[in-house]
Motif scaffolding. Sequence first.
Motif, PDB file in Angstrom:
ATOM      1  N   VAL A 105       0.862  -1.181   0.000  1.00  0.00           N
ATOM      2  CA  VAL A 105       0.000   0.000   0.000  1.00  0.00           C
ATOM      3  C   VAL A 105       0.897   1.229   0.000  1.00  0.00           C
ATOM      4  O   VAL A 105       1.732   1.384   0.901  1.00  0.00           O
ATOM      5  N   THR A 136       0.135  -2.702  -4.740  1.00  0.00           N
ATOM      6  CA  THR A 136      -1.218  -3.268  -4.790  1.00  0.00           C
ATOM      7  C   THR A 136      -2.221  -2.146  -4.977  1.00  0.00           C
ATOM      8  O   THR A 136      -3.142  -2.242  -5.786  1.00  0.00           O
ATOM      9  N   VAL A 137      -2.027  -1.061  -4.210  1.00  0.00           N
ATOM     10  CA  VAL A 137      -2.913   0.108  -4.304  1.00  0.00           C
ATOM     11  C   VAL A 137      -2.119   1.338  -3.891  1.00  0.00           C
ATOM     12  O   VAL A 137      -1.247   1.268  -3.018  1.00  0.00           O
ATOM     13  N   THR A 139      -2.772   5.473  -2.650  1.00  0.00           N
ATOM     14  CA  THR A 139      -3.866   6.173  -1.956  1.00  0.00           C
ATOM     15  C   THR A 139      -3.659   7.693  -1.971  1.00  0.00           C
ATOM     16  O   THR A 139      -3.572   8.319  -0.918  1.00  0.00           O
ATOM     17  N   SER A 167      -4.509   4.193 -12.650  1.00  0.00           N
ATOM     18  CA  SER A 167      -4.514   2.740 -12.509  1.00  0.00           C
ATOM     19  C   SER A 167      -3.970   2.068 -13.763  1.00  0.00           C
ATOM     20  O   SER A 167      -3.134   1.148 -13.687  1.00  0.00           O
ATOM     21  N   CYS A 172      -1.784  -0.733 -11.169  1.00  0.00           N
ATOM     22  CA  CYS A 172      -2.172  -1.023  -9.787  1.00  0.00           C
ATOM     23  C   CYS A 172      -3.552  -0.427  -9.532  1.00  0.00           C
ATOM     24  O   CYS A 172      -4.068   0.361 -10.327  1.00  0.00           O
ATOM     25  N   SER A 173      -4.150  -0.808  -8.406  1.00  0.00           N
ATOM     26  CA  SER A 173      -5.409  -0.189  -7.997  1.00  0.00           C
ATOM     27  C   SER A 173      -5.130   1.193  -7.415  1.00  0.00           C
ATOM     28  O   SER A 173      -4.015   1.481  -6.964  1.00  0.00           O
ATOM     29  N   LEU A 190     -12.393   3.918  -5.167  1.00  0.00           N
ATOM     30  CA  LEU A 190     -11.482   2.799  -5.403  1.00  0.00           C
ATOM     31  C   LEU A 190     -11.621   2.358  -6.850  1.00  0.00           C
ATOM     32  O   LEU A 190     -12.711   1.965  -7.283  1.00  0.00           O
ATOM     33  N   GLN A 192     -10.383  -0.465  -9.221  1.00  0.00           N
ATOM     34  CA  GLN A 192      -9.755  -1.782  -9.129  1.00  0.00           C
ATOM     35  C   GLN A 192     -10.222  -2.645 -10.283  1.00  0.00           C
ATOM     36  O   GLN A 192     -11.430  -2.813 -10.505  1.00  0.00           O
ATOM     37  N   LEU A 230      -8.967  -6.475  -1.300  1.00  0.00           N
ATOM     38  CA  LEU A 230      -8.746  -5.037  -1.240  1.00  0.00           C
ATOM     39  C   LEU A 230     -10.027  -4.280  -0.942  1.00  0.00           C
ATOM     40  O   LEU A 230     -10.020  -3.329  -0.140  1.00  0.00           O
TER      41      LEU A 230
END
Length: 264
Positions: A105, A136-137, A139, A167, A172-173, A190, A192, A230
């Motif tokens: 993250v 992975t993500v 923020t 993305s 990635c998310s 989000l 994803q 997620l």
Amino acid sequence: MTSSPPVALTIAGSDCSAGAGLQADLKTFQHFGIFGLTTVTCVVAETPQIVRSVHAVPPAILQDQLRVLLEAFPIAAIKTGMLFSKAHIVAVTELLSNYPHIPLVIDPVMIASTGDPLLEDNAIAAYRDRLFPLATVITPNLDEAEVLWGAPVRDETTMGRAASELSARHGCSVLLKGGHLGEPECADLLWQGGLPTWFRAPRIEGAASHGTGCTLSAAIASGLAMGRDLHDAVAGAKDYLGKTLETSLGWNGIAALNQGTVPW
């Protein structure tokens, strides 16, 4: 022997006022029953009202902290916060690229809640080119998303465009945080697998804001460390952050999140 809890690692700066940075992350990990590890990037003299000075840990020392932890512990999730410079990002990515199985993250910390810069200009390209492809993500808040996307993000329509393109660009998310829109409802998006999911919560007027990004990303990492997907990790993190905001603390005009001690 008792069973061992999941392990999560934060790679972040030290906030001496303990509302943000690795201190906030550890409080959050503890709330979720996670054993927290720390890799210190910078020592920051700050409160929620002022950033007085930043002392960067030498990248070689940063890398040695990270290496010894990755070799010794069964780390189930990692989050990054304040990374400060290109050299620090390179030091981190040189090691994390060898651990693609660990959920990552990335909170792309650029500016403190006081408005003080927490990232050198040459580090932005290193985020894009080196670290985000491992994530992975990511923020970002709206200000960070504008820097990373390259265009203003001022409403939910542009939030959708920015999250989608970031993305696709980085593989990635993206959890794009919409709190800075100033609407009665805080809307986070989000993105994803090519699909959007909105998370909405009423704005809590007068609540503390220092450390919200750190707390949210640490809570997401906690969920991933516990084996949640997620979407569920983000939902649980949003709920936790809302409770810390509702129960904000205060001393002599300083407001702080109630991290680590909010009810389940």
